[in-house]
Design an enzyme around this catalytic site. Structure first.
Site, PDB file in Angstrom:
ATOM      1  N   ARG A 117       0.615  -1.129  -0.085  1.00 34.86           N
ATOM      2  CA  ARG A 117       0.256   0.076  -0.125  1.00 34.86           C
ATOM      3  C   ARG A 117       1.118   1.221   0.532  1.00 34.86           C
ATOM      4  NH1 ARG A 117      -3.235  -3.119   3.768  1.00 34.86           N
ATOM      5  NH2 ARG A 117      -4.684  -4.384   2.734  1.00 34.86           N
ATOM      6  N   LYS A 139       2.791  11.622 -11.136  1.00 35.92           N
ATOM      7  CA  LYS A 139       1.963  10.658 -11.919  1.00 35.92           C
ATOM      8  C   LYS A 139       3.193   9.458 -11.820  1.00 35.92           C
ATOM      9  CE  LYS A 139      -0.997  14.211 -14.546  1.00 35.92           C
ATOM     10  NZ  LYS A 139      -0.817  14.598 -15.660  1.00 35.92           N
ATOM     11  N   GLU A 181       9.544  19.216 -24.787  1.00 39.30           N
ATOM     12  CA  GLU A 181       8.364  19.221 -22.901  1.00 39.30           C
ATOM     13  C   GLU A 181       9.415  21.107 -22.747  1.00 39.30           C
ATOM     14  OE1 GLU A 181       6.348  17.711 -22.593  1.00 39.30           O
ATOM     15  OE2 GLU A 181       6.233  15.968 -22.688  1.00 39.30           O
ATOM     16  N   LYS A 223       7.740  23.804 -12.811  1.00 44.98           N
ATOM     17  CA  LYS A 223       6.523  22.263 -13.291  1.00 44.98           C
ATOM     18  C   LYS A 223       5.469  22.407 -10.959  1.00 44.98           C
ATOM     19  CE  LYS A 223       5.006  17.275 -13.814  1.00 44.98           C
ATOM     20  NZ  LYS A 223       5.166  16.199 -14.742  1.00 44.98           N
ATOM     21  N   GLU A 233      -4.239  17.675 -10.806  1.00 44.15           N
ATOM     22  CA  GLU A 233      -4.731  18.214 -12.029  1.00 44.15           C
ATOM     23  C   GLU A 233      -6.896  18.893 -12.711  1.00 44.15           C
ATOM     24  OE1 GLU A 233      -3.035  16.232 -15.657  1.00 44.15           O
ATOM     25  OE2 GLU A 233      -5.017  16.532 -16.977  1.00 44.15           O
ATOM     26  N   ARG A 237      -3.431  22.158 -13.951  1.00 47.79           N
ATOM     27  CA  ARG A 237      -2.168  21.518 -14.050  1.00 47.79           C
ATOM     28  C   ARG A 237      -1.896  20.630 -15.365  1.00 47.79           C
ATOM     29  NH1 ARG A 237       0.005  16.257 -10.796  1.00 47.79           N
ATOM     30  NH2 ARG A 237       2.261  15.703 -12.701  1.00 47.79           N
ATOM     31  N   ASN A 241      -0.491  19.874 -20.599  1.00 47.17           N
ATOM     32  CA  ASN A 241      -1.009  18.971 -21.478  1.00 47.17           C
ATOM     33  C   ASN A 241      -0.553  19.186 -22.957  1.00 47.17           C
ATOM     34  OD1 ASN A 241      -0.990  16.194 -20.499  1.00 47.17           O
ATOM     35  ND2 ASN A 241      -2.280  17.245 -19.351  1.00 47.17           N
ATOM     36  N   HIS A 244      -0.522  17.570 -26.235  1.00 42.39           N
ATOM     37  CA  HIS A 244      -0.169  16.391 -25.983  1.00 42.39           C
ATOM     38  C   HIS A 244      -1.892  15.554 -26.474  1.00 42.39           C
ATOM     39  CE1 HIS A 244       3.044  16.989 -23.035  1.00 42.39           C
ATOM     40  NE2 HIS A 244       2.716  15.795 -23.255  1.00 42.39           N
ATOM     41  N   HIS A 248      -1.111  12.524 -28.988  1.00 44.57           N
ATOM     42  CA  HIS A 248      -1.252  11.655 -28.306  1.00 44.57           C
ATOM     43  C   HIS A 248      -1.567  10.347 -29.806  1.00 44.57           C
ATOM     44  CE1 HIS A 248      -1.313  12.054 -23.406  1.00 44.57           C
ATOM     45  NE2 HIS A 248      -0.028  11.566 -23.823  1.00 44.57           N
ATOM     46  N   HIS A 261       7.257  10.580 -28.287  1.00 47.90           N
ATOM     47  CA  HIS A 261       6.640  11.377 -26.990  1.00 47.90           C
ATOM     48  C   HIS A 261       7.209  12.730 -27.519  1.00 47.90           C
ATOM     49  CE1 HIS A 261       3.594  12.406 -24.395  1.00 47.90           C
ATOM     50  NE2 HIS A 261       4.793  13.421 -23.457  1.00 47.90           N
TER      51      HIS A 261
HETATM   52  P1  NAD Z   1      12.236   6.177 -22.606  1.00 47.55           P
HETATM   53  O1  NAD Z   1      12.100   5.963 -20.819  1.00 47.55           O
HETATM   54  O2  NAD Z   1      11.623   5.717 -23.667  1.00 47.55           O
HETATM   55  O3  NAD Z   1      13.417   6.715 -22.821  1.00 47.55           O
HETATM   56  C1  NAD Z   1      14.096   6.500 -24.290  1.00 47.55           C
HETATM   57  C2  NAD Z   1      15.134   5.928 -24.615  1.00 47.55           C
HETATM   58  O4  NAD Z   1      16.008   6.570 -23.800  1.00 47.55           O
HETATM   59  C3  NAD Z   1      14.996   4.776 -24.049  1.00 47.55           C
HETATM   60  O5  NAD Z   1      15.790   3.581 -25.400  1.00 47.55           O
HETATM   61  C4  NAD Z   1      16.332   4.751 -22.938  1.00 47.55           C
HETATM   62  O6  NAD Z   1      16.244   3.294 -22.336  1.00 47.55           O
HETATM   63  C5  NAD Z   1      16.916   5.222 -23.231  1.00 47.55           C
HETATM   64  N1  NAD Z   1      17.345   6.597 -22.276  1.00 47.55           N
HETATM   65  C6  NAD Z   1      17.020   6.736 -21.302  1.00 47.55           C
HETATM   66  N2  NAD Z   1      18.339   7.398 -20.380  1.00 47.55           N
HETATM   67  C7  NAD Z   1      19.611   7.306 -20.851  1.00 47.55           C
HETATM   68  C8  NAD Z   1      20.928   7.647 -20.782  1.00 47.55           C
HETATM   69  N3  NAD Z   1      21.043   8.741 -20.388  1.00 47.55           N
HETATM   70  N4  NAD Z   1      21.435   7.515 -21.774  1.00 47.55           N
HETATM   71  C9  NAD Z   1      21.505   6.698 -23.296  1.00 47.55           C
HETATM   72  N5  NAD Z   1      19.930   5.867 -22.916  1.00 47.55           N
HETATM   73  C10 NAD Z   1      19.148   6.627 -21.824  1.00 47.55           C
HETATM   74  O7  NAD Z   1      11.471   7.566 -22.699  1.00 47.55           O
HETATM   75  P2  NAD Z   1      11.416   8.854 -22.043  1.00 47.55           P
HETATM   76  O8  NAD Z   1      11.051  10.395 -23.216  1.00 47.55           O
HETATM   77  O9  NAD Z   1      12.359   9.704 -20.853  1.00 47.55           O
HETATM   78  O10 NAD Z   1       9.682   9.087 -21.002  1.00 47.55           O
HETATM   79  C11 NAD Z   1       8.997   9.085 -21.852  1.00 47.55           C
HETATM   80  C12 NAD Z   1       7.743   8.139 -21.080  1.00 47.55           C
HETATM   81  O11 NAD Z   1       7.010   8.682 -20.111  1.00 47.55           O
HETATM   82  C13 NAD Z   1       6.730   7.364 -21.529  1.00 47.55           C
HETATM   83  O12 NAD Z   1       5.926   6.081 -21.258  1.00 47.55           O
HETATM   84  C14 NAD Z   1       5.037   8.682 -21.293  1.00 47.55           C
HETATM   85  O13 NAD Z   1       3.837   7.748 -21.546  1.00 47.55           O
HETATM   86  C15 NAD Z   1       6.078   8.990 -19.768  1.00 47.55           C
HETATM   87  N6  NAD Z   1       5.490  10.121 -19.602  1.00 47.55           N
HETATM   88  C16 NAD Z   1       5.277  10.703 -18.176  1.00 47.55           C
HETATM   89  C17 NAD Z   1       4.994  11.442 -17.919  1.00 47.55           C
HETATM   90  C18 NAD Z   1       3.825  11.326 -15.997  1.00 47.55           C
HETATM   91  O14 NAD Z   1       4.909  12.970 -15.765  1.00 47.55           O
HETATM   92  N7  NAD Z   1       3.915  10.916 -15.601  1.00 47.55           N
HETATM   93  C19 NAD Z   1       5.486  13.093 -18.211  1.00 47.55           C
HETATM   94  C20 NAD Z   1       5.569  12.645 -19.826  1.00 47.55           C
HETATM   95  C21 NAD Z   1       5.678  11.496 -20.088  1.00 47.55           C
HETATM   96  N1  GLY Z   2       3.566  15.474 -17.771  1.00 51.05           N
HETATM   97  C1  GLY Z   2       1.667  16.083 -17.218  1.00 51.05           C
HETATM   98  C2  GLY Z   2       1.996  16.429 -15.138  1.00 51.05           C
HETATM   99  O1  GLY Z   2       2.981  15.960 -14.386  1.00 51.05           O
HETATM  100  O2  GLY Z   2       0.864  16.623 -15.583  1.00 51.05           O
END
Ligand code: NAD
Ligand code: GLY
Length: 356
Positions: A117, A139, A181, A223, A233, A237, A241, A244, A248, A261
């Site tokens: 939990r 998130k 971003e 942020k 949100e 917040r 997006n 987005h 998306h 993304h």
């Molecule tokens: P990712 O985590 O897939 O990383 C992109 C690539 O970079 C991967 O191949 C990874 O292995 C590689 N990588 C990571 N760090 C590295 C480093 N230091 N050196 C070399 N390679 C490295 O993608 P991302 O763009 O970081 O994140 C996208 C994800 O984040 C999506 O799932 C999206 O939905 C999510 N997201 C979440 C939020 C949130 O608020 N929680 C906000 C935006 C995006």
């Molecule tokens: N990336 C959008 C949020 O954190 O709300």
């Protein structure tokens, strides 16, 4: 070194930003549990797990190394991680550390939110996108075959540790995705920052440390400010997006493989800005500034060709759809935004045709 505070009452935390932070983990995380479960992936662990392990030599560290890719932000990975936590005897007072990009962070955060939990959670984001966005704000989520991030929770980390050195191994495409971003923050919240980005686009594209440090810090400050005002949100917040809803749709239409993304968000931001220009929310000169900055950062400014019916069908699945109406995040000039469903079908169709 910079320190950004996220003010959320008893769930407040710090974002530590500097180069060489992996080596400083012991000092930065004085309250870290002795029992640490690190979630990473095959790409990132190879580069950085040894540093984490050396810095936390007097803790018990267990590594879960997942495969690399968005498709592994899944129920199957959630189950595999939970199985390993149980098999290794991790109890309620353990900590889960995400070492990786947004995929690792979102998944590990969701496990932390649910295991016993809720156990302590720490983010060590290693992509630019995760450093400026996904690691901050709580998130967490996994994907379902029917859609992205359909299963998740708001669950804040205890701390976020950003090490700029991690960006040296990131490839150009993933680096540029993070820049999209960063531009978003300037458009929705801070016209001075947008102006700074225009003047530092080349330095950023060349990954100059000082420019990166400032861009990451200012993005995290914005942020943090927005999340402190609206953690769940219900209002402002949603501005985060920007681009987005369209982005998306692009990601879904291209089956989450062709576009990153951040690339989809960049093209989506251009569409949203064009819609703002068409509906007199943004001047033509400000629209050109957004377009020029995205181009300078070598981000896509045109969406792939899709029919209006396809756009609408993908956009109707957006989380911001209410009462069967799409809610658009639209910039009001540069430095502010609004969420509105007040857009005519004619304006939407005209803009989508123009931007594809
Ligand atoms: P990712 O985590 O897939 O990383 C992109 C690539 O970079 C991967 O191949 C990874 O292995 C590689 N990588 C990571 N760090 C590295 C480093 N230091 N050196 C070399 N390679 C490295 O993608 P991302 O763009 O970081 O994140 C996208 C994800 O984040 C999506 O799932 C999206 O939905 C999510 N997201 C979440 C939020 C949130 O608020 N929680 C906000 C935006 C995006
Ligand atoms: N990336 C959008 C949020 O954190 O709300």
């Amino acid at each position: 070194m910079a320190n950004v505070h996220v003010e959320l009452g008893e769930r407040s935390y710090h974002i530590h930003i500097a180069a060489n932070h992996l080596q400083q983990l012991k000092r930065l995380l004085p309250n870290l549990s002795k029992d640490v479960f690190v979630v990473s992936n095959t790409t990132v662990a190879k580069h950085y797990f040894a540093d984490v392990s050396a810095a936390l030599a007097d803790h018990r560290l267990v590594l879960f190394e997942m495969d690399d890719g968005e498709q592994y932000k899944s129920l199957a990975s959630f189950e595999a991680i939970t199985n390993k936590l149980i098999a290794e005897g991790f109890s309620r007072d353990c900590a889960i550390v995400a070492l990786g990009g947004g995929v690792v962070g979102d998944l590990a955060g969701f496990v932390a939110a649910t295991y016993h939990r809720g156990v302590d959670f720490y983010q060590i984001p290693t992509t630019l996108l995760s450093q400026v966005d996904s690691s901050v704000g709580g998130k967490t989520a996994i994907n379902h075959p029917q859609g992205k991030n359909l299963i998740g929770a708001f669950y804040q980390p205890k701390a976020v540790v950003i090490d700029l050195n991690c960006l040296t191994t990131l490839d150009d495409r993933d680096f540029r995705s993070g820049l999209a971003e960063i531009v978003k923050y300037g458009i929705i919240y801070d016209s001075d920052f947008f102006h700074w980005l225009e003047h530092n686009a080349i330095a950023l594209a060349q990954r100059e440390t000082q420019a990166l440090q400032h861009a990451i810090q200012r993005s995290c400050e914005i942020k943090a400010d927005i999340v402190a005002k609206d953690e769940r949100e219900s209002g402002i917040r949603a501005w985060l997006n920007l681009g987005h809803t369209f982005g998306h749709a692009i990601e879904a239409a291209t089956e989450y493989g062709e576009w990153t993304h951040g690339e989809a968000v960049a093209a989506g931001t251009i569409i949203a800005s064009k819609l703002s220009e068409k509906t007199q929310r943004m001047s033509s000169s400000d629209f050109r500034r957004v377009l020029n900055l995205m181009s300078q950062l070598q981000l896509p400014t045109q969406a792939p060709n899709m029919t209006l019916a396809d756009w609408l069908s993908y956009m109707m699945r957006d989380k911001k759809v209410k009462d069967h109406r799409i809610n658009f995040v639209l910039p009001l000039g540069i430095g502010q935004a609004e969420v509105t469903h007040n857009i005519t079908d004619e304006d939407l169709a005209a803009v989508l045709t123009e931007c594809c």
